[in-house]
Design a protein around this motif. Sequence first.
Motif, mmCIF file in Angstrom:
data_model
loop_
_atom_site.group_PDB
_atom_site.id
_atom_site.type_symbol
_atom_site.label_atom_id
_atom_site.label_comp_id
_atom_site.label_asym_id
_atom_site.label_seq_id
_atom_site.Cartn_x
_atom_site.Cartn_y
_atom_site.Cartn_z
ATOM 1 N N ILE A 181 113.214 -92.599 -28.970
ATOM 2 C CA ILE A 181 113.139 -92.205 -27.785
ATOM 3 C C ILE A 181 112.595 -93.233 -26.702
ATOM 4 N N HIS A 182 112.553 -94.423 -27.154
ATOM 5 C CA HIS A 182 112.284 -95.282 -26.063
ATOM 6 C C HIS A 182 113.197 -95.397 -24.957
ATOM 7 N N GLU A 183 114.368 -95.267 -25.093
ATOM 8 C CA GLU A 183 115.409 -95.516 -23.792
ATOM 9 C C GLU A 183 114.931 -94.204 -22.874
ATOM 10 N N LEU A 184 114.827 -93.071 -23.566
ATOM 11 C CA LEU A 184 114.635 -91.748 -22.849
ATOM 12 C C LEU A 184 113.366 -92.041 -21.957
ATOM 13 N N LEU A 185 112.354 -92.642 -22.504
ATOM 14 C CA LEU A 185 111.096 -92.828 -21.856
ATOM 15 C C LEU A 185 111.189 -93.889 -20.473
ATOM 16 N N ILE A 186 112.103 -94.817 -20.887
ATOM 17 C CA ILE A 186 112.460 -95.950 -19.697
ATOM 18 C C ILE A 186 112.984 -95.231 -18.640
ATOM 19 N N MET A 187 114.041 -94.350 -19.053
ATOM 20 C CA MET A 187 114.763 -93.674 -17.845
ATOM 21 C C MET A 187 113.796 -92.695 -17.343
ATOM 22 N N ALA A 188 113.009 -91.772 -17.790
ATOM 23 C CA ALA A 188 112.212 -91.097 -17.110
ATOM 24 C C ALA A 188 111.324 -91.854 -16.174
ATOM 25 N N PHE A 189 110.748 -92.820 -16.901
ATOM 26 C CA PHE A 189 109.893 -93.989 -15.815
ATOM 27 C C PHE A 189 110.562 -94.390 -14.571
ATOM 28 N N LEU A 190 111.791 -94.996 -14.728
ATOM 29 C CA LEU A 190 112.817 -95.490 -13.725
ATOM 30 C C LEU A 190 113.119 -94.320 -12.689
ATOM 31 N N PHE A 191 113.589 -93.268 -12.970
ATOM 32 C CA PHE A 191 114.207 -92.074 -12.422
ATOM 33 C C PHE A 191 112.613 -91.731 -11.518
ATOM 34 N N VAL A 192 111.811 -91.827 -11.980
ATOM 35 C CA VAL A 192 110.451 -91.152 -11.227
ATOM 36 C C VAL A 192 109.972 -92.413 -10.143
ATOM 37 N N THR A 193 109.958 -93.644 -10.587
ATOM 38 C CA THR A 193 109.264 -94.630 -9.883
ATOM 39 C C THR A 193 110.198 -95.267 -8.874
ATOM 40 N N ALA A 194 111.544 -95.062 -9.131
ATOM 41 C CA ALA A 194 112.357 -95.853 -8.124
ATOM 42 C C ALA A 194 112.568 -95.342 -6.702
ATOM 43 N N PRO A 195 112.661 -93.990 -6.972
ATOM 44 C CA PRO A 195 112.734 -93.292 -5.206
ATOM 45 C C PRO A 195 111.194 -93.362 -4.757
ATOM 46 N N ILE A 196 110.231 -93.596 -5.332
ATOM 47 C CA ILE A 196 108.695 -93.704 -4.851
ATOM 48 C C ILE A 196 108.527 -94.980 -4.059
ATOM 49 N N SER A 197 109.158 -95.805 -5.028
ATOM 50 C CA SER A 197 108.835 -97.250 -4.446
ATOM 51 C C SER A 197 109.810 -97.534 -3.299
ATOM 52 N N ALA A 198 111.029 -96.985 -3.161
ATOM 53 C CA ALA A 198 111.860 -97.171 -2.134
ATOM 54 C C ALA A 198 111.285 -96.571 -0.790
ATOM 55 N N ASN A 199 110.723 -95.188 -0.950
ATOM 56 C CA ASN A 199 110.002 -94.712 -0.069
ATOM 57 C C ASN A 199 108.850 -95.457 0.604
ATOM 58 N N PHE A 200 107.969 -96.122 -0.272
ATOM 59 C CA PHE A 200 106.958 -96.782 0.310
ATOM 60 C C PHE A 200 107.442 -98.031 0.940
ATOM 61 N N ILE A 201 108.443 -98.886 0.515
ATOM 62 C CA ILE A 201 109.109 -99.874 1.256
ATOM 63 C C ILE A 201 109.607 -99.587 2.658
ATOM 64 N N ALA A 202 110.176 -98.387 2.565
ATOM 65 C CA ALA A 202 110.849 -97.809 4.054
ATOM 66 C C ALA A 202 109.755 -97.606 4.778
ATOM 67 N N LYS A 203 108.494 -96.950 4.388
ATOM 68 C CA LYS A 203 107.316 -96.779 5.330
ATOM 69 C C LYS A 203 106.802 -97.944 5.755
#
Length: 127
Positions: free
Chosen positions: A69-91
Amino acid sequence: MTAQIIGTYAAALCLLIGSGFILVGVIGLLKFNDPMTRLHAPTKVGTIGIGMLLLASIIHSFVLGETTIHELLIMAFLFVTAPISANFIAKVNIHRRTCDTPPSPPRDDTWSTLSTPKIDPEIDGQK
């Protein structure tokens, strides 16, 4: 065709699709001039590309019989953090005024804007 061959072809297809998305993201990152437009290439396209590469890893490990399940955990972390970090960089770019100011929303009270609130003299104790 056996299940192993189908799984190998599916993993290879996921690798090709993921590599294509990542290549498009890298080209977009290098070609765009503005930080706000440059932001979209790695966050949107790169996330899908990495997701496809991880999906290929999941399929390959499933074909070998080594489920993880390591890949699933990495996917979940990536799909949660990428939009948040993009939002912060845009702000940050908006607040530093390094890009064009976004257009005003139709109603100022229902949208997060850069406008500063007016001081209410009754709340501040000034009459």
